[in-house]
Structures are given as structure tokens and as C-alpha cells.
Design a protein around this motif. Structure first.
Motif, PDB file in Angstrom:
ATOM      1  N   LEU A  41       0.830  -1.208   0.000  1.00 41.26           N
ATOM      2  CA  LEU A  41       0.000   0.000   0.000  1.00 41.26           C
ATOM      3  C   LEU A  41       0.869   1.265   0.000  1.00 41.26           C
ATOM      4  N   GLU A  42       2.042   1.177   0.642  1.00 42.80           N
ATOM      5  CA  GLU A  42       2.918   2.343   0.790  1.00 42.80           C
ATOM      6  C   GLU A  42       4.021   2.397  -0.272  1.00 42.80           C
ATOM      7  N   ARG A  43       3.853   1.700  -1.378  1.00 39.29           N
ATOM      8  CA  ARG A  43       4.909   1.695  -2.403  1.00 39.29           C
ATOM      9  C   ARG A  43       5.149   3.096  -2.988  1.00 39.29           C
ATOM     10  N   VAL A  72      14.796   2.091   1.430  1.00 41.04           N
ATOM     11  CA  VAL A  72      14.299   1.251   2.520  1.00 41.04           C
ATOM     12  C   VAL A  72      13.277   2.072   3.299  1.00 41.04           C
ATOM     13  N   HIS A  73      12.095   1.506   3.500  1.00 43.78           N
ATOM     14  CA  HIS A  73      11.136   2.128   4.425  1.00 43.78           C
ATOM     15  C   HIS A  73      10.925   1.168   5.582  1.00 43.78           C
ATOM     16  N   SER A  74      11.186   1.642   6.804  1.00 40.72           N
ATOM     17  CA  SER A  74      11.002   0.762   7.964  1.00 40.72           C
ATOM     18  C   SER A  74      10.356   1.511   9.114  1.00 40.72           C
ATOM     19  N   HIS A  75       9.949   0.730  10.107  1.00 43.50           N
ATOM     20  CA  HIS A  75       9.424   1.263  11.362  1.00 43.50           C
ATOM     21  C   HIS A  75      10.462   1.012  12.463  1.00 43.50           C
ATOM     22  N   SER A  76      11.702   1.006  12.046  1.00 46.58           N
ATOM     23  CA  SER A  76      12.898   0.827  12.873  1.00 46.58           C
ATOM     24  C   SER A  76      12.662   1.408  14.285  1.00 46.58           C
ATOM     25  N   MET A 134      -1.459   7.759   9.029  1.00 49.89           N
ATOM     26  CA  MET A 134      -0.004   7.951   8.955  1.00 49.89           C
ATOM     27  C   MET A 134       0.640   7.291   7.724  1.00 49.89           C
ATOM     28  N   LEU A 135      -0.129   6.514   6.963  1.00 52.84           N
ATOM     29  CA  LEU A 135       0.474   5.797   5.831  1.00 52.84           C
ATOM     30  C   LEU A 135       0.651   6.702   4.615  1.00 52.84           C
ATOM     31  N   VAL A 136       1.730   6.451   3.877  1.00 55.60           N
ATOM     32  CA  VAL A 136       2.003   7.169   2.627  1.00 55.60           C
ATOM     33  C   VAL A 136       1.384   6.341   1.510  1.00 55.60           C
ATOM     34  N   GLY A 158       5.589   9.530  14.108  1.00 53.38           N
ATOM     35  CA  GLY A 158       4.560   8.547  14.439  1.00 53.38           C
ATOM     36  C   GLY A 158       4.535   7.341  13.530  1.00 53.38           C
ATOM     37  N   HIS A 159       5.642   7.078  12.827  1.00 55.13           N
ATOM     38  CA  HIS A 159       5.595   6.034  11.801  1.00 55.13           C
ATOM     39  C   HIS A 159       6.927   5.301  11.627  1.00 55.13           C
ATOM     40  N   GLY A 160       7.976   5.988  11.221  1.00 60.04           N
ATOM     41  CA  GLY A 160       9.227   5.271  10.946  1.00 60.04           C
ATOM     42  C   GLY A 160      10.226   6.144  10.236  1.00 60.04           C
TER      43      GLY A 160
HETATM   44 MN    MN Z   1       5.113   2.223   6.985  1.00 64.45          MN
END
Ligand code: MN
Length: 225
Positions: A66-68, A85-89, A130-132, A155-157
Motif C-alpha cells: 500500500l505504501e509503495r 528502505v522504508h522501515s518502522h525501525s 499515517m500511511l504514505v 509517528g511512523h518510521g
Molecule cells: Mn510504513
């Protein structure tokens, strides 16, 4: 790209969520990413191709994340970036949510020296989940990232970029490590001395020249070395 997914899951950067993509090696107007699945479950057969507007090239391919839109928007804005890289590290989130800027603690995290921007989706889009999840969100995030390697997301990553898979994986791992070290240093007597920008530049050259070594180790740890 499969190895990058497994490595980042194994190193605690990606969990059930998050994703890695690479710019298509033969067509810079496209990128490769997995179908929607947990990073530790990514396979070669599950990779799909997207345009920079994050449309699926093959409409019959299994749907990607969904967040591509994060990935397409950054490749569009940043011709120098070949891996995102997208993470919630986990340790990075406190820095995204507070006034304490994320700084470079060690030479291996020299890429954090200077400014680490924080994207707050609420600034332009009001309250969201909060999603892109569209190109407007993605473009706003890419604009906040600017010419920096890393941006935090309140609030996300975070998003981490680089010129190669090896460098982006290195940066994603050491963004998490550096955040942990900064929290530890803040419990000790200050002031804390960080890696400064002039040092960071030299550290980045050192990392670029040696990125194969940790990459081989990280791959070996997931049975791909
Ligand atoms: Mn995310």
C-alpha cells in the motif's frame, strides 16, 4: 533485493512491515519491489515492477505494498538514489516524535551528520492513519527528504536511501544502531560530541569503499553468503 529484505528483517530493522526496493537496473523509470508480504518471506518470484508513479507494470501481477508510493516518489525526485528502505525501525521513532534531532554517533553512521529531516504527514494532510498511500503523500515525503540520505516520519518510521543496495542496507541498519547509541549517551554526562559534517563526509567515503565486507557477513547470517 531478496537478500536485502532478509538481511534487514534479520537485523531487526524490518519486522512484519516495511519494504525495500531497487531502481530497475535497465530502466531508470521503473523500480522493483516485492508483492505485499513480510520482508522475511520475500522471494525472487514475488518481485514486481512498478512505474515511478507506483502503478503496477503488469496489471495481473500480485499487488505490492500500500505504501509503495514512498519508493516511486523518491526515485522520481532523486536520480542519484538506486535503493530505498522504508522501515518502522523501533529506536528511531522517539526522534521522529520529539524535538531531539537524530545525530551521527559513530563513523559507520557518518551519513547522519548534518540535518536529518522529520516528515509530519499531518502538516499537509491533517489527521490520517499515517500511511504514505498515494503520490501526493509520496511527493511531500520526497520533498521533505530533499537531498538527504535519511528522513524520519513522525509517528511512523523512516526512509533511508542510497546509491546501491549495499549502502542503503548499511544506512538502514546503522540508523537504528546510532539512534540506540544516542539514547544511551543521553543518560551519561554531557555534552555529547557527535560526528560533525566534515568528519561525516570522510566517514562516508570510507564506508563506500568497504561496504562489501559487512554486506557479505549480513548475507551469510541469512544463509545467502
Ligand atoms: Mn510504513
Amino acid at each position: 533485493l531478496v537478500a536485502a529484505n532478509l538481511v534487514l528483517a534479520n537485523e531487526g530493522v524490518l519486522d512484519g512491515f516495511g519494504h525495500v526496493s531497487m531502481r530497475h537496473p535497465e530502466n531508470p523509470e521503473r523500480y522493483l519491489i516485492s508483492r505485499s508480504t513480510a520482508p522475511a518471506s520475500v522471494t525472487r518470484d514475488g518481485l514486481v515492477e512498478c512505474t515511478l508513479d507506483s502503478e503496477m507494470v503488469d496489471p495481473n501481477a500480485p499487488a505490492s505494498y500500500l505504501e509503495r508510493y514512498i519508493h516511486g516518489a523518491i526515485y522520481k525526485a532523486r536520480p542519484d538514489v538506486n535503493c530505498v528502505v522504508h522501515s518502522h525501525s523501533p529506536t528511531v521513532i522517539p526522534f521522529a516524535n520529539s524535538k531531539t534531532p537524530l545525530r551521527a554517533m559513530g563513523h559507520v553512521s557518518g551519513f547522519l551528520a548534518g540535518h536529518v529531516p522529520v516528515f509530519d504527514i499531518k502538516d499537509q494532510f491533517g489527521p490520517t492513519d499515517m500511511l504514505v498511500k498515494n503520490n501526493d503523500h509520496g511527493d511531500a515525503l520526497a520533498q521533505c527528504l530533499g537531498d538527504r540520505p535519511v528522513a524520519l516520519m513522525r509517528g511512523h518510521g523512516n526512509v533511508v536511501t542510497g546509491p546501491s543496495i549495499q549502502i542503503s542496507v548499511h544506512r538502514a541498519i546503522y540508523t537504528e544502531v546510532s539512534a540506540r547509541q544516542q539514547l544511551q549517551a543521553q543518560a551519561l554526562e554531557g555534552p555529547i560530541t557527535y560526528i560533525d559534517e566534515a568528519e561525516g563526509e570522510q566517514c562516508n567515503e570510507m564506508i563506500a569503499a568497504t561496504s562489501e565486507r559487512p554486506w557479505k557477513l549480513w548475507k551469510k547470517k541469512v544463509g545467502m553468503g
